[in-house]
Design a protein around this motif. Structure first.
Motif, PDB file in Angstrom:
ATOM      1  N   ARG A   1       0.469  -1.006  -0.268  1.00  0.00           N
ATOM      2  CA  ARG A   1       0.013   0.061   0.032  1.00  0.00           C
ATOM      3  C   ARG A   1       0.707   1.529  -0.251  1.00  0.00           C
ATOM      4  NH1 ARG A   1      -2.732  -0.971   4.514  1.00  0.00           N
ATOM      5  NH2 ARG A   1      -4.171  -2.478   3.690  1.00  0.00           N
ATOM      6  N   GLU A   2       2.265   1.749   1.033  1.00  0.00           N
ATOM      7  CA  GLU A   2       2.846   2.816   0.753  1.00  0.00           C
ATOM      8  C   GLU A   2       3.111   2.352  -0.457  1.00  0.00           C
ATOM      9  OE1 GLU A   2       5.308   1.904   4.827  1.00  0.00           O
ATOM     10  OE2 GLU A   2       3.803   1.539   5.370  1.00  0.00           O
TER      11      GLU A   2
ATOM     12  N   ARG B   1       1.293   4.425  -2.843  1.00  0.00           N
ATOM     13  CA  ARG B   1       1.157   5.832  -2.339  1.00  0.00           C
ATOM     14  C   ARG B   1       2.754   6.475  -2.496  1.00  0.00           C
ATOM     15  NH1 ARG B   1      -2.546   4.639   3.040  1.00  0.00           N
ATOM     16  NH2 ARG B   1      -4.391   4.649   1.794  1.00  0.00           N
ATOM     17  N   SER B   2       3.464   5.763  -2.501  1.00  0.00           N
ATOM     18  CA  SER B   2       5.245   6.486  -3.118  1.00  0.00           C
ATOM     19  C   SER B   2       5.503   6.781  -4.639  1.00  0.00           C
ATOM     20  CB  SER B   2       6.230   5.607  -2.492  1.00  0.00           C
ATOM     21  OG  SER B   2       7.299   6.150  -2.624  1.00  0.00           O
TER      22      SER B   2
ATOM     23  N   ASP C   1       2.546   7.047  -7.157  1.00  0.00           N
ATOM     24  CA  ASP C   1       1.740   7.780  -6.262  1.00  0.00           C
ATOM     25  C   ASP C   1       2.311   9.437  -6.871  1.00  0.00           C
ATOM     26  OD1 ASP C   1      -0.670   8.774  -7.955  1.00  0.00           O
ATOM     27  OD2 ASP C   1      -1.521   9.153  -6.162  1.00  0.00           O
ATOM     28  N   ALA C   2       3.106   9.718  -5.508  1.00  0.00           N
ATOM     29  CA  ALA C   2       3.376  11.119  -5.338  1.00  0.00           C
ATOM     30  C   ALA C   2       4.223  11.401  -6.110  1.00  0.00           C
ATOM     31  CB  ALA C   2       3.231  11.042  -3.337  1.00  0.00           C
TER      32      ALA C   2
END
Length: 161
Positions: free
Chosen positions: A94-95, A98-99, A101-102
């Motif tokens: 999950r992280e 997100r990383s 995507d950022a």
């Protein structure tokens, strides 16, 4: 491509882990698109000490650049996370998503997308993803373990036998 005939030529790849406990096959076909937009990763020996393989399929949208960048960067980002080191693989995946995507939304990420695409517009590109961490051996458990994460409309089918 375009309104003609689909490109049916398939790129095939297969392999196995060094222990022979994990084997994989991958096939990619361009189809009706003007160019191949998808990417995949197959790392059956991703983490030998933990018996983990890492596999992913990335369905590029608006070009191949984002799918290719995510396939390239994902293993390094995942391995660097404290949650991965602690064995919290669901959190780590999950992280990682997100990383990434950022990163893709950052100036550096947009620059990488432009460079990889030959000057394309990052705002018009993206990818779906389905990623699986596969543990071929589990200490104290009865069998293998599969942890899957997805973004967008990509899904995973598990087959055994």
């Amino acid at each position: 491509p375009g309104f003609g005939q689909p490109v049916r030529r398939k790129a095939l790849k297969d392999g196995a882990s060094s222990t022979g406990m994990l084997a994989y096959g991958a096939a990619a076909m361009q189809g009706w698109r003007d160019a191949m937009e998808d990417a995949h990763l197959a790392l059956p020996d991703f983490d030998r000490a933990r018996g983990l393989g890492l596999f992913g399929v990335f369905d590029g949208h608006g070009g191949a650049a984002v799918a290719q960048l995510v396939a390239q960067r994902l293993p390094t980002v995942l391995r660097a996370l404290p949650s991965y080191a602690e064995g919290r693989y669901e959190d780590a995946l999950r992280e990682t998503f997100r990383s990434l995507d950022a990163f893709l939304d950052s100036p550096a990420g947009r620059k990488d997308v432009r460079r990889s695409s030959g000057g394309g517009t990052p705002e018009m590109m993206g990818t779906t993803a389905v990623v699986a961490l596969v543990r071929s051996r589990t200490s104290g458990a009865s069998g293998p373990e599969v942890i899957v994460a997805n973004a967008g409309d990509s899904r995973c089918v598990l087959a055994s036998g």
